[in-house]
Design a protein around this motif. Structure first.
Motif, PDB file in Angstrom:
ATOM      1  N   SER A 135       8.340 -24.978 -39.711  1.00 52.84           N
ATOM      2  CA  SER A 135       7.583 -24.376 -38.612  1.00 52.84           C
ATOM      3  C   SER A 135       7.922 -24.922 -37.231  1.00 52.84           C
ATOM      4  O   SER A 135       7.775 -24.211 -36.236  1.00 52.84           O
ATOM      5  CB  SER A 135       6.078 -24.510 -38.869  1.00 52.84           C
ATOM      6  OG  SER A 135       5.722 -25.881 -38.996  1.00 52.84           O
ATOM      7  N   GLY A 136       8.393 -26.138 -37.120  1.00 54.59           N
ATOM      8  CA  GLY A 136       8.721 -26.705 -35.812  1.00 54.59           C
ATOM      9  C   GLY A 136      10.102 -26.348 -35.297  1.00 54.59           C
ATOM     10  O   GLY A 136      10.455 -26.689 -34.164  1.00 54.59           O
ATOM     11  N   ASN A 137      10.896 -25.644 -36.092  1.00 58.51           N
ATOM     12  CA  ASN A 137      12.246 -25.282 -35.682  1.00 58.51           C
ATOM     13  C   ASN A 137      12.202 -23.977 -34.884  1.00 58.51           C
ATOM     14  O   ASN A 137      12.713 -22.944 -35.302  1.00 58.51           O
ATOM     15  CB  ASN A 137      13.165 -25.169 -36.900  1.00 58.51           C
ATOM     16  CG  ASN A 137      14.629 -25.171 -36.520  1.00 58.51           C
ATOM     17  OD1 ASN A 137      14.987 -25.053 -35.354  1.00 58.51           O
ATOM     18  ND2 ASN A 137      15.475 -25.305 -37.526  1.00 58.51           N
ATOM     19  N   GLU A 138      11.586 -24.057 -33.711  1.00 54.73           N
ATOM     20  CA  GLU A 138      11.341 -22.866 -32.889  1.00 54.73           C
ATOM     21  C   GLU A 138      12.633 -22.205 -32.408  1.00 54.73           C
ATOM     22  O   GLU A 138      12.693 -20.985 -32.274  1.00 54.73           O
ATOM     23  CB  GLU A 138      10.443 -23.230 -31.709  1.00 54.73           C
ATOM     24  CG  GLU A 138       9.059 -23.645 -32.161  1.00 54.73           C
ATOM     25  CD  GLU A 138       8.193 -24.197 -31.038  1.00 54.73           C
ATOM     26  OE1 GLU A 138       8.604 -24.118 -29.863  1.00 54.73           O
ATOM     27  OE2 GLU A 138       7.105 -24.706 -31.359  1.00 54.73           O
ATOM     28  N   ARG A 139      13.670 -23.002 -32.132  1.00 55.41           N
ATOM     29  CA  ARG A 139      14.951 -22.427 -31.682  1.00 55.41           C
ATOM     30  C   ARG A 139      15.518 -21.506 -32.761  1.00 55.41           C
ATOM     31  O   ARG A 139      15.993 -20.407 -32.467  1.00 55.41           O
ATOM     32  CB  ARG A 139      15.930 -23.548 -31.332  1.00 55.41           C
ATOM     33  CG  ARG A 139      17.244 -23.050 -30.777  1.00 55.41           C
ATOM     34  CD  ARG A 139      18.164 -24.184 -30.350  1.00 55.41           C
ATOM     35  NE  ARG A 139      18.480 -25.036 -31.488  1.00 55.41           N
ATOM     36  CZ  ARG A 139      18.605 -26.348 -31.435  1.00 55.41           C
ATOM     37  NH1 ARG A 139      18.454 -26.999 -30.311  1.00 55.41           N
ATOM     38  NH2 ARG A 139      18.895 -27.043 -32.516  1.00 55.41           N
ATOM     39  N   ALA A 140      15.485 -21.941 -34.016  1.00 62.00           N
ATOM     40  CA  ALA A 140      15.994 -21.113 -35.111  1.00 62.00           C
ATOM     41  C   ALA A 140      15.141 -19.857 -35.279  1.00 62.00           C
ATOM     42  O   ALA A 140      15.679 -18.750 -35.411  1.00 62.00           O
ATOM     43  CB  ALA A 140      16.028 -21.913 -36.408  1.00 62.00           C
TER      44      ALA A 140
END
Length: 180
Positions: A135-140
């Motif tokens: 969930s924290g991989n906003e760029r992806a």
């Protein structure tokens, strides 16, 4: 070779697999790829290279594939793969990792996923693709949404990110939603 706008996808070679191993030893690369930086460092280089023989050479089947991501200047910058292909249901799962950090945030990952998606939809007549990230991989997540992937659900505390239980975001793309 499969050509996109920014990238070309090429079959993996042993030399590429060795570079791939080196990327997997980089804590920052693995943090963004999996959420857990230490996981790959637990595998010896010898054991990892043996995987090339089984994962790449012996499994050149339709159900899975692993390709290198190359720039327009032929720099090897990452890998993209598909797995769990079901030709009857028309589905597959995609995974990606940009190992060369100088190429992060410049559209190469987005183009690689777009290029792989187009290939899978066209070559195998699939109707649905899936991928996931923490969930924290906003760029992806932002990159996947640009291509037309939709958030389909959240698996609560399904992955560890630096040892902390974290939600996993599952995204899906129907052929009719694909933005080429």
């Amino acid at each position: 070779m499969i050509r996109g706008k920014l990238v070309t996808l090429k079959p993996f070679t042993r030399g590429m697999f060795n570079t791939y191993y080196q990327w997997r030893q980089d804590d920052e690369v693995m943090y963004w790829a999996t959420g857990e930086p230490y996981l790959s460092s637990l595998i010896s280089e010898e054991a990892f290279m043996k995987r090339y023989d089984t994962d790449v050479l012996e499994s050149r089947q339709q159900e899975s594939g692993m390709l290198g991501i190359f720039t327009e200047t032929d720099d090897f910058i990452g890998e993209i793969s598909y797995r769990d292909m079901d030709l009857v249901a028309g589905t597959a799962v995609i995974g990606i990792m940009i190992g060369k950090k100088d190429f992060w945030g410049k559209g190469y990952g987005t183009d690689a996923v777009r290029t792989m998606s187009q290939f899978l939809f066209d070559r195998f007549r699939l109707r649905r693709l899936q991928l996931d990230t923490w969930s924290g991989n906003e760029r992806a997540i932002k990159a996947y949404l640009k291509i037309g992937f939709q958030v389909e659900g959240t698996l609560r505390e399904a992955v560890l990110v630096k040892g902390v239980p974290t939600d996993q975001v599952v995204l899906g793309l129907l052929r009719s939603e694909f933005i080429s």
